[in-house]
Design an enzyme around this catalytic site. Structure first.
Site, PDB file in Angstrom:
ATOM      1  N   ASP A  67      -9.707 -81.817  19.953  1.00 29.99           N
ATOM      2  CA  ASP A  67      -9.068 -81.708  21.264  1.00 29.99           C
ATOM      3  C   ASP A  67      -9.399 -80.386  21.931  1.00 29.99           C
ATOM      4  O   ASP A  67      -9.974 -79.484  21.322  1.00 29.99           O
ATOM      5  CB  ASP A  67      -7.534 -81.867  21.122  1.00 29.99           C
ATOM      6  CG  ASP A  67      -6.954 -81.014  20.000  1.00 29.99           C
ATOM      7  OD1 ASP A  67      -7.612 -80.046  19.585  1.00 29.99           O
ATOM      8  OD2 ASP A  67      -5.842 -81.303  19.545  1.00 29.99           O
ATOM      9  N   ASN A 136       6.542 -82.138  15.765  1.00 30.12           N
ATOM     10  CA  ASN A 136       7.001 -83.450  16.243  1.00 30.12           C
ATOM     11  C   ASN A 136       6.144 -84.589  15.686  1.00 30.12           C
ATOM     12  O   ASN A 136       6.262 -85.725  16.117  1.00 30.12           O
ATOM     13  CB  ASN A 136       7.009 -83.496  17.779  1.00 30.12           C
ATOM     14  CG  ASN A 136       5.612 -83.343  18.383  1.00 30.12           C
ATOM     15  OD1 ASN A 136       4.626 -83.255  17.657  1.00 30.12           O
ATOM     16  ND2 ASN A 136       5.533 -83.315  19.701  1.00 30.12           N
ATOM     17  N   HIS A 138       2.813 -84.822  15.821  1.00 29.96           N
ATOM     18  CA  HIS A 138       1.566 -85.154  16.518  1.00 29.96           C
ATOM     19  C   HIS A 138       0.353 -84.841  15.648  1.00 29.96           C
ATOM     20  O   HIS A 138       0.401 -83.981  14.772  1.00 29.96           O
ATOM     21  CB  HIS A 138       1.480 -84.481  17.897  1.00 29.96           C
ATOM     22  CG  HIS A 138       1.215 -83.008  17.896  1.00 29.96           C
ATOM     23  ND1 HIS A 138       1.502 -82.204  18.977  1.00 29.96           N
ATOM     24  CD2 HIS A 138       0.685 -82.172  16.970  1.00 29.96           C
ATOM     25  CE1 HIS A 138       1.144 -80.963  18.717  1.00 29.96           C
ATOM     26  NE2 HIS A 138       0.647 -80.913  17.500  1.00 29.96           N
ATOM     27  N   GLU A 143       0.870 -87.109  21.162  1.00 31.55           N
ATOM     28  CA  GLU A 143       2.301 -86.848  21.084  1.00 31.55           C
ATOM     29  C   GLU A 143       3.062 -88.136  20.737  1.00 31.55           C
ATOM     30  O   GLU A 143       2.523 -89.237  20.896  1.00 31.55           O
ATOM     31  CB  GLU A 143       2.785 -86.301  22.436  1.00 31.55           C
ATOM     32  CG  GLU A 143       2.070 -85.023  22.888  1.00 31.55           C
ATOM     33  CD  GLU A 143       2.479 -83.774  22.106  1.00 31.55           C
ATOM     34  OE1 GLU A 143       2.839 -83.869  20.921  1.00 31.55           O
ATOM     35  OE2 GLU A 143       2.438 -82.690  22.706  1.00 31.55           O
TER      36      GLU A 143
HETATM   37  P1  PGA Z   1      -0.250 -75.198  13.644  1.00 27.45           P
HETATM   38  O1  PGA Z   1       0.008 -76.619  14.296  1.00 27.45           O
HETATM   39  O2  PGA Z   1      -0.652 -74.274  14.767  1.00 27.45           O
HETATM   40  O3  PGA Z   1       1.054 -74.838  13.047  1.00 27.45           O
HETATM   41  O4  PGA Z   1      -1.337 -75.342  12.633  1.00 27.45           O
HETATM   42  C1  PGA Z   1      -0.945 -77.631  14.260  1.00 27.45           C
HETATM   43  C2  PGA Z   1      -0.628 -78.705  15.250  1.00 27.45           C
HETATM   44  O5  PGA Z   1       0.361 -78.586  16.025  1.00 27.45           O
HETATM   45  O6  PGA Z   1      -1.358 -79.701  15.269  1.00 27.45           O
END
Ligand code: PGA
Length: 235
Positions: A67, A136, A138, A143
């Site tokens: 992404d 959450n 994701h 999301e």
């Molecule tokens: P992080 O989160 O920054 O704690 O590794 C990864 C994510 O939200 O996919």
């Protein structure tokens, strides 16, 4: 799906780097799916150190990132283009022409998504996809939703995700509202998946991933359908 609890973050990073290194050694022309965020930083540092020790050759490896924020200039300090260069690409012998990340400045983001998918298909798909997980649930920037998302698309970030990522920006208002992300279905097509999670803030999402229902309101739960998914986690 297999789960492995690491003793600490260093241990998680080393184990995950070993899985990725094994993929490169087994197939020097492999296609790797990469992730960004706090969790993979230690993994990339381990890969750089293995490269410097002469254990890894990235020269024929191809990479696709999950992404990128939208809109964001690839030169912006918090773009995932910058992240990948700073954490990994600038320190190993990867060919920059073989590294793909969605363009956060694409004038037509929908056609950027179609082109990104076409490039991924042209490369033969992903051999090993590295993932983080949001608190959450994701994966990528997919999301919680009422259905599992399909292929690469433009998504609106939830306030929870923007708040979680505000730590990387000078202020929360700077976090872009949207992103281009591979969809869950596309992630599921990866031949192997390695999801890494670090920290107590991920505990509740992990518990639901391990024991809850398979439910698009926890996008990561799709991985329970995957026949070669490994989760490495630690507190
Ligand atoms: P992080 O989160 O920054 O704690 O590794 C990864 C994510 O939200 O996919």
């Amino acid at each position: 799906m297999t789960a492995l609890k690491a003793t600490d973050y260093k241990n998680l990073s080393m184990r995950a780097a070993i899985v990725i290194a094994a993929q490169i050694l087994a197939n020097p022309r492999c296609v790797l799916g990469f992730a960004t965020g706090g969790t993979p930083e230690g993994i990339y540092a381990e890969l750089v150190s293995m490269y410097k020790d002469g254990l890894l050759d990235f020269s024929r490896v191809t990479t696709f990132n999950l992404d990128e924020y939208y809109p964001i200039d690839p030169a912006h300090g918090q773009s995932y283009h910058r992240y990948m260069r700073e954490k990994l690409f600038d320190h190993v012998n990867i060919n920059p022409g073989n590294t793909f990340i969605p363009n956060g400045l694409a004038a037509d983001p929908e056609s950027e998504c179609r082109e990104y998918e076409a490039k991924l298909k042209g490369a033969g798909g992903i051999d090993l996809q590295l993932l983080g997980i949001g608190r959450n649930g994701h994966i990528g920037f997919n999301e919680p939703h009422c259905v599992f998302s399909g292929f690469t698309g433009v998504v609106t970030l939830t306030e929870d995700t923007r708040a979680a990522n505000a730590r990387f920006f000078s202020d929360a208002g700077q976090v872009p509202a949207q992103a281009i992300t591979m969809g869950v279905e596309q992630i599921m097509r990866s031949r192997a998946i390695l999801l890494c999670a670090h920290g107590k803030s991920k505990q509740s999402a992990l518990e639901k991933l391990f024991t809850g229902p398979i439910d698009p309101r926890l996008p990561a739960s799709a991985l329970r359908f995957h026949n070669n998914a490994l989760v490495i986690y630690c507190d």
